[in-house]
Design a protein around this motif. Sequence first.
Motif, PDB file in Angstrom:
ATOM      1  N   ALA A  16      -0.850   1.685  13.865  1.00 41.33           N
ATOM      2  CA  ALA A  16       0.674   1.552  12.352  1.00 41.33           C
ATOM      3  C   ALA A  16       1.764   1.441  12.436  1.00 41.33           C
ATOM      4  O   ALA A  16       2.584   0.918  11.590  1.00 41.33           O
ATOM      5  N   ALA A  17       2.061  -0.278  13.372  1.00 42.89           N
ATOM      6  CA  ALA A  17       2.803  -1.057  13.449  1.00 42.89           C
ATOM      7  C   ALA A  17       2.762  -1.524  11.767  1.00 42.89           C
ATOM      8  O   ALA A  17       4.141  -2.098  11.030  1.00 42.89           O
ATOM      9  N   ALA A  20       4.113   1.189   9.060  1.00 38.85           N
ATOM     10  CA  ALA A  20       5.063   1.678   9.168  1.00 38.85           C
ATOM     11  C   ALA A  20       6.077   1.144   7.496  1.00 38.85           C
ATOM     12  O   ALA A  20       6.205  -0.493   7.438  1.00 38.85           O
ATOM     13  N   ASP A  21       6.861   1.703   7.818  1.00 36.26           N
ATOM     14  CA  ASP A  21       7.760   1.794   6.194  1.00 36.26           C
ATOM     15  C   ASP A  21       9.382   2.124   6.708  1.00 36.26           C
ATOM     16  O   ASP A  21       9.657   3.506   6.986  1.00 36.26           O
ATOM     17  N   THR A  25      10.859   5.846   8.302  1.00 34.42           N
ATOM     18  CA  THR A  25      11.969   6.395   9.102  1.00 34.42           C
ATOM     19  C   THR A  25      12.745   6.953   8.661  1.00 34.42           C
ATOM     20  O   THR A  25      13.211   7.821   9.299  1.00 34.42           O
ATOM     21  N   GLU A 144      11.508   7.805  17.278  1.00 34.24           N
ATOM     22  CA  GLU A 144      10.989   6.303  18.072  1.00 34.24           C
ATOM     23  C   GLU A 144       9.799   6.088  17.981  1.00 34.24           C
ATOM     24  O   GLU A 144       8.399   5.351  18.616  1.00 34.24           O
ATOM     25  N   ASP A 146       7.245   7.357  16.871  1.00 32.33           N
ATOM     26  CA  ASP A 146       6.412   7.815  16.049  1.00 32.33           C
ATOM     27  C   ASP A 146       7.106   6.327  14.877  1.00 32.33           C
ATOM     28  O   ASP A 146       8.010   5.966  15.060  1.00 32.33           O
ATOM     29  N   ASN A 147       5.453   5.283  14.332  1.00 34.29           N
ATOM     30  CA  ASN A 147       6.189   5.231  13.398  1.00 34.29           C
ATOM     31  C   ASN A 147       5.063   6.367  11.620  1.00 34.29           C
ATOM     32  O   ASN A 147       4.457   6.742  12.044  1.00 34.29           O
ATOM     33  N   HIS A 148       6.334   5.891  10.430  1.00 35.12           N
ATOM     34  CA  HIS A 148       5.845   6.138   9.293  1.00 35.12           C
ATOM     35  C   HIS A 148       6.312   5.729   8.048  1.00 35.12           C
ATOM     36  O   HIS A 148       6.636   4.788   8.152  1.00 35.12           O
ATOM     37  N   GLN A 149       4.973   6.292   7.825  1.00 34.42           N
ATOM     38  CA  GLN A 149       5.071   6.099   6.209  1.00 34.42           C
ATOM     39  C   GLN A 149       5.240   6.824   5.199  1.00 34.42           C
ATOM     40  O   GLN A 149       5.053   7.748   5.289  1.00 34.42           O
ATOM     41  N   CYS A 166       2.788   9.973   9.551  1.00 31.99           N
ATOM     42  CA  CYS A 166       3.499   9.902  11.496  1.00 31.99           C
ATOM     43  C   CYS A 166       2.488   9.287  12.536  1.00 31.99           C
ATOM     44  O   CYS A 166       1.523  10.011  12.332  1.00 31.99           O
ATOM     45  N   ILE A 169       3.054   6.133  18.555  1.00 31.96           N
ATOM     46  CA  ILE A 169       3.354   5.050  19.425  1.00 31.96           C
ATOM     47  C   ILE A 169       3.643   5.554  20.874  1.00 31.96           C
ATOM     48  O   ILE A 169       2.555   4.478  21.618  1.00 31.96           O
TER      49      ILE A 169
END
Length: 269
Positions: A16-17, A20-21, A25, A144, A146-149, A166, A169
């Motif tokens: 996810a990292a 992520a963008d 987010t 926070e 999750d990471n979101h794209q 999503c 994390i």
Amino acid sequence: MKRLSTIFTVMAFTAAAVFADAKGTEIMTQVHDVKKPLYTVAKAEMNLISKNGSVDEHRIFWEYGSNQQKADKGKDITKLVMNFIEPASYAGTRFLQIENGPEDGKFVRLATDPSPRRVNSSEDSKSFLGTDITYGDLKTREVEDDNHQFLRDETKNGFNCQVVECTPITDSQYSKRILWIDTATMYPVYTELYDKKGKLEKVLTVKTIKNIDGYNIPTENQCQDVNSGHTTTLKVNAIVVDNKALALMQKMNINPKTVWTQNFLKTGK
């Protein structure tokens, strides 16, 4: 409107990292911060529908909600009670969820058992009262978690949407969620939930959003299990908010100070 194991935690974080963008987010932060009523009272119906379209069970319930935004270290304290009144065999089944704050937890009281019990986190993947929704699906996910794209802009079911992926994390029963978020209301109107092997497991659809006294509230939703074809639908037939909700509780002889408690699960009042 945030929801979603341990085996994939490290893997999910690493993958996810990379994806992520900031825009993704930002969108999910707006979803989290949508204006919500302080109190709600709604009368709603639930249908459990088989793959062939026949209704296996029709339920009617009252729902009482409370929301204190950013009241617990920046997190919302939300409280929800569902009190089922039909069918007769199901009347008296009640569910309580409190998120954040000192009373955090889920509790259920079945019509066949007058004693409420706590729903443990180990039961997150279990069906919520025989529906296609799990107890874990009811859990609010913070931004926070999750990471979101951001993926694209797209029209879905008549809504102009921003599509965001999503990936978790923190602990989650899903490997990812893809959300179609209505730009007018910032509500997810279509969500795909993928299992730990990356296979589409469930689809959540919001069919109708109504503006009630200045709040945009989804009033018709469904959850479909992709594998079985079974569907659970939820439809709000009547809803009041804030002071009107408190007034209706009083008219129904329900005390707002005690409705979101295990004692209410026992007594219904």
